[in-house]
Design an enzyme around this catalytic site. Structure first.
Site, PDB file in Angstrom:
ATOM      1  N   PHE A 126      10.630 -19.583  47.770  1.00  0.00           N
ATOM      2  CA  PHE A 126      10.294 -20.856  48.394  1.00  0.00           C
ATOM      3  C   PHE A 126      10.820 -21.976  47.515  1.00  0.00           C
ATOM      4  O   PHE A 126      10.471 -22.070  46.339  1.00  0.00           O
ATOM      5  CB  PHE A 126       8.771 -21.014  48.563  1.00  0.00           C
ATOM      6  CG  PHE A 126       8.392 -22.311  49.218  1.00  0.00           C
ATOM      7  CD1 PHE A 126       8.445 -22.447  50.591  1.00  0.00           C
ATOM      8  CD2 PHE A 126       8.015 -23.402  48.454  1.00  0.00           C
ATOM      9  CE1 PHE A 126       8.113 -23.657  51.207  1.00  0.00           C
ATOM     10  CE2 PHE A 126       7.679 -24.610  49.055  1.00  0.00           C
ATOM     11  CZ  PHE A 126       7.730 -24.736  50.440  1.00  0.00           C
ATOM     12  N   ASP A 212      14.209 -22.537  39.406  1.00  0.00           N
ATOM     13  CA  ASP A 212      13.214 -23.362  40.089  1.00  0.00           C
ATOM     14  C   ASP A 212      11.907 -23.212  39.318  1.00  0.00           C
ATOM     15  O   ASP A 212      11.164 -22.250  39.490  1.00  0.00           O
ATOM     16  CB  ASP A 212      13.062 -22.891  41.539  1.00  0.00           C
ATOM     17  CG  ASP A 212      12.054 -23.724  42.323  1.00  0.00           C
ATOM     18  OD1 ASP A 212      11.209 -24.388  41.691  1.00  0.00           O
ATOM     19  OD2 ASP A 212      12.095 -23.682  43.570  1.00  0.00           O
ATOM     20  N   LYS A 241       5.574 -30.899  40.619  1.00  0.00           N
ATOM     21  CA  LYS A 241       4.167 -30.517  40.552  1.00  0.00           C
ATOM     22  C   LYS A 241       3.454 -31.043  39.302  1.00  0.00           C
ATOM     23  O   LYS A 241       3.059 -32.193  39.245  1.00  0.00           O
ATOM     24  CB  LYS A 241       4.039 -29.002  40.691  1.00  0.00           C
ATOM     25  CG  LYS A 241       4.358 -28.497  42.102  1.00  0.00           C
ATOM     26  CD  LYS A 241       4.018 -27.044  42.273  1.00  0.00           C
ATOM     27  CE  LYS A 241       4.305 -26.540  43.684  1.00  0.00           C
ATOM     28  NZ  LYS A 241       3.343 -27.019  44.692  1.00  0.00           N
TER      29      LYS A 241
END
Length: 384
Positions: A126, A212, A241
């Site tokens: 993702f 990532d 995040k």
């Protein structure tokens, strides 16, 4: 006339009005032990005083300029990221989210490897919901309604060394985009052997490695970056995040020789690198540095893994640091999530038979044990 939120997220679990440390409080006076951290965002806890003080100070100075200017906060944030990067002279592009950081990375790859445009990605990965990031996200349910997507992505099963080697044999492959631990899929780490093939491809074939680190970065796994567990030094990595601890920010961090392939005007962001968001990033990294959060996470991980393994209905616990995937023997994960919420614990079910736990990195050991006790009681109820 009235307005309302577009219904994209299902029924809200609660209406949250306040947060403190590892706890959230709703408008009915209920409190919840947050074992999800806003999906790996509030790693340093809710209403962290150090971050609040830095933000209040910046808000009294200036909120926004534009990318025609630099600000002290933006320059300092880039310097702080350079301190934790695994390579020298890191170049940083700031944006507003993880998906935007991935989009920037994809444009970088087109510039850096123009004759090798294909990118290897992992099944179940993702990387975001914007169009390029979604094209690299190998989750059919998320992609199906938006086809045709961008082409040029080669899907490889996680930890399948043979499939990875065959994909890398394609002369048009110029890069691999990967999560060190597949987070949204349910917390599945790379195997050491799989990581070694990536390192060899980078060294021997000039394949660019883009990590990532949006969910794994900033000490979540007990290291500044998840790739550090494997000895991988990526050519670029993305952050978001936890970088803002709740303030929207993303970053693409690149080796200088790779970043130099992007020219002025190739990419940009109106709000990217604004002084409020970058102030949050500086406060986050400085707090982690002076508190040795990475070591703290390693200690807490050694405490909690033994507490999770014997829980009723749990057949396997995977992850690193304070990032856990719990495999269940039955497809009852959402029921466990619902009952845990009713008992004052926030967790997540990325699959019908998988739980994901992402507690704050500042959580106390008693709070960590309390959360595991609540989860244990809920699992006993559900599993019978």
């Amino acid at each position: 006339m009235t307005g309302r939120l577009l219904e994209l997220y299902g029924t809200p679990m609660a209406n949250i009005v306040r947060g403190e440390g590892a706890w959230l409080f709703d408008d009915q006076g209920r409190r919840y032990l947050d074992f999800l951290s806003g999906i790996a965002v509030t790693s340093l806890g809710h209403s962290n005083p150090s971050i609040q003080e830095a933000l209040v100070d910046q808000l009294s100075r200036v909120l926004h300029t534009s990318n025609f200017f630099t600000t002290p906060a933006g320059l300092q944030a880039a310097a702080k990221i350079g301190e934790i990067a695994p390579f020298e002279d890191a170049a940083v592009f700031f944006c507003n989210s993880g998906a935007e950081a991935i989009e920037a990375a994809l444009k970088l790859l087109r510039r850096a490897r123009p004759d090798r445009p294909k990118v290897v990605v992992l099944a179940g990965s993702f990387h975001g919901r914007t169009f390029g990031a979604l094209s690299a996200t190998m989750q059919p349910k998320k992609q199906e309604s938006f086809k045709p997507l961008l082409s040029g992505f080669i899907e490889v099963p996680l930890n399948d060394v043979g499939s990875l080697s065959r994909a890398l044999d394609d002369p048009e492959v110029g890069a691999v985009l990967f999560e060190p631990i597949l987070g949204e899929a349910g917390v599945y780490p790379l195997d050491d052997g799989f990581a070694e093939v990536l390192i060899q491809a980078q060294r021997d074939r000039g394949v660019l490695l883009v990590a990532d680190e949006i969910q794994t970065g900033l000490c979540r796994t007990g290291e500044w970056l998840g790739v550090s567990h494997y000895g991988i030094v990526p050519d670029a990595f993305t952050l978001a995040k936890a970088l803002g601890n709740g303030i929207p920010i993303g970053a693409l961090v690149v080796k200088p020789e790779v970043g130099a392939t992007l020219q002025p005007g190739d990419h940009g962001s109106t709000f990217g690198g604004n002084p409020v968001a970058t102030t949050a990033a500086v406060a986050v990294i400085e707090f982690m540095q002076r508190s040795d959060i990475a070591e703290r996470v390693r200690h807490l991980a050694s405490v909690v893994f033994p507490l999770l393994k014997p829980l009723a209905g749990v057949t396997r616990v995977e992850g690193r640091g304070l990032m856990f995937g719990l495999q269940l023997e039955a497809p009852v994960a959402q029921e466990v999530v619902n009952r845990a919420l009713a008992s004052g614990l926030i967790i997540n079910a990325p699959k019908t038979d998988r739980l994901r736990l992402l507690p704050p990195l500042i959580i106390s050991e008693p709070e960590l044990r309390q959360g595991c006790e609540i989860l244990g009681s809920v699992l006993e109820e559900v599993m019978g």
